[in-house]
Scaffold this active site. Structure first.
Site, PDB file in Angstrom:
ATOM      1  N   GLY A 108      -8.046  -3.611  -1.835  1.00 13.87           N
ATOM      2  CA  GLY A 108      -8.338  -5.041  -1.789  1.00 13.87           C
ATOM      3  C   GLY A 108      -7.604  -5.736  -2.915  1.00 13.87           C
ATOM      4  CE  LYS A 109      -3.720  -6.595  -6.720  1.00 14.00           C
ATOM      5  NZ  LYS A 109      -3.792  -5.575  -7.711  1.00 14.00           N
TER       6      LYS A 109
END
Ligand code: GLU
Length: 420
Positions: A108-109
């Site tokens: 994720g980011k």
């Protein structure tokens, strides 16, 4: 959405790397399609009361690439250039990184388009808390665990922890990593990424049969990653000749003193003007002869335009996505640069984040030596596995590292099957 993502240069780059790997692995069409695209793309508008009384709306993003192997894991970035395509690319890279390192996470980011250097501490706190408030329904210790990235620190993580915990009515340290030790952060997390970069640089020097003592390095970026890479390489007996950041670049043929450099940056906000070193053009600095070149800033700095002039023996990718696919092809042709690809080279950060999460879930606290020893063991294992894989498949390190990461995910997708 696909078109919109592919139009972004950074996502386009991550997608091209993925396509190359998918061809190499011979992934079938269904698995290829499911692995490539992000599961969730969240966009938040974040109204913030500014110090001068105005209200300003910022935009924040979180991309959860996929949740097939566990919660998503990855940093939160504050930078003026943040956009959804870049965040999606960074989420995809986190995915392969976690998988390569055998961490039970998807990638994720997150990012907020802002310039933290132009915001007061109060404005940063209100912005961070508003983001935490908006994202609370979409995260959780078993869903999405954030961490620091470019432009964010343990203080931002503390605000997110506090906002989330207040919401839950209990203290939830496992919601975030890279937090202060006082809030049950992990020993060794702050220096983990830079430490890992320096450790892997020494492993690469060993492989090339070059001495670590006196080996020379150049570091682009003096944030959390670059600064600790400088200190750890120096502690290993290496000599850091040049360092750059947004303020400029400094050079000393005899090696920079890392303690004095850290103090100078703390007092002056950047490396420029560091006494005991000469100024150098930041772009030229990358092209100077050295054993290890460490890009530790942003994406796409090693391009087809400068790659031919690099004079390093090892390219240690501390940043995410510092080398474009065109530059990669030229590096392969040249055949004289040993690449430590980003998904391995900077994996120290997320690996100690994983240790932090595990400690939090167990309400346990490991010593710094325990943490760093476990980190080195894990990095060394991944490094050796990568060399073996590349040897067996006669491929370059980027392709090998991404292939190992993608392959794990593809197998999980296949075994779990397509619902419904
Ligand atoms: N932002 C770091 C990275 O790009 C660390 C992520 C984490 O610790 O979750 O790998």
């Amino acid at each position: 959405m696909k078109e919109q993502l592919l139009n972004d240069v950074v996502f386009g780059m991550a997608a091209r790397q993925f396509d190359r790997v998918a061809d190499f692995l011979g992934l079938d069409q269904s698995v290829r399609e499911r692995c490539k695209w992000p599961k969730r793309i969240l966009t938040f508008s974040l109204p913030v009361r500014m110090d001068d009384g105005r209200t300003e709306v910022f935009f924040g993003y979180r991309v959860q690439h996929h949740l097939s192997r566990g919660p998503v894991k990855g940093g939160l970035r504050f930078h003026p250039k943040v956009n959804v395509g870049e965040v999606a690319a960074l989420a995809m890279w986190m995915n392969w990184k976690c998988s390569l390192m055998n961490l039970p996470y998807g990638g994720g980011k997150g990012g907020i388009t802002c310039d933290p250097r132009q915001l007061s501490i109060g404005e940063q706190e209100r912005l961070t808390r508003r983001f935490a408030q908006e994202i609370t329904p979409f995260i959780g210790p078993e869903v999405d665990v954030m961490a620091p990235d470019v432009g964010t620190t343990e203080q931002h993580m503390a605000w997110i922890l506090d906002t989330y915990s207040t919401h839950q009515g209990r203290f939830v340290p496992e919601i975030i990593t890279g937090k202060p030790i006082d809030l049950q952060g992990s020993e060794g997390r702050t220096q983990a990424t830079g430490h890992g970069v320096a450790f892997l640089a020494t492993r690469a020097l060993n492989k090339l049969r070059l001495p670590v003592q006196g080996a020379t390095a150049i570091v682009q970026g003096y944030g959390n990653v670059g600064s600790y890479a400088v200190e750890t390489m120096n502690a290993y007996g290496m000599k850091v000749l040049g360092v750059s950041d947004i303020s400029g670049a400094v050079w000393n043929e005899k090696g920079l003193n890392p303690d004095q450099l850290r103090q100078h940056v703390a007092e002056n906000g950047g490396v420029a003007g560091f006494p005991g070193a000469d100024p150098i053009d930041p772009d030229d600095m990358l092209l100077q002869p050295c054993d290890v070149l460490v890009p530790a800033a942003l994406e796409r700095v090693i391009t087809k335009d400068n790659v031919g002039q690099l004079q390093c023996k090892i390219l240690a990718e501390a940043a995410n996505g510092p080398t474009t696919p065109e530059a990669d092809a030229i590096i392969e042709e040249r055949g004289d640069i040993f690449v430590l690809p980003d998904v391995l080279c900077n994996a120290g950060g997320v690996t100690v984040s994983y240790f932090e999460w595990v400690q939090n879930l167990q309400r346990f606290h490991w010593t710094k030596t325990e943490v760093l020893t476990k980190l080195e063991t894990k990095l060394n294992e991944a490094f050796e596995n990568l060399l073996t894989f590349c040897e067996q498949h006669q491929c370059d390190a980027r392709l090998g590292a991404l292939a190992m990461g993608v392959d794990n995910v593809a197998r999980v997708k296949k075994t779990r099957g397509l619902f419904p």
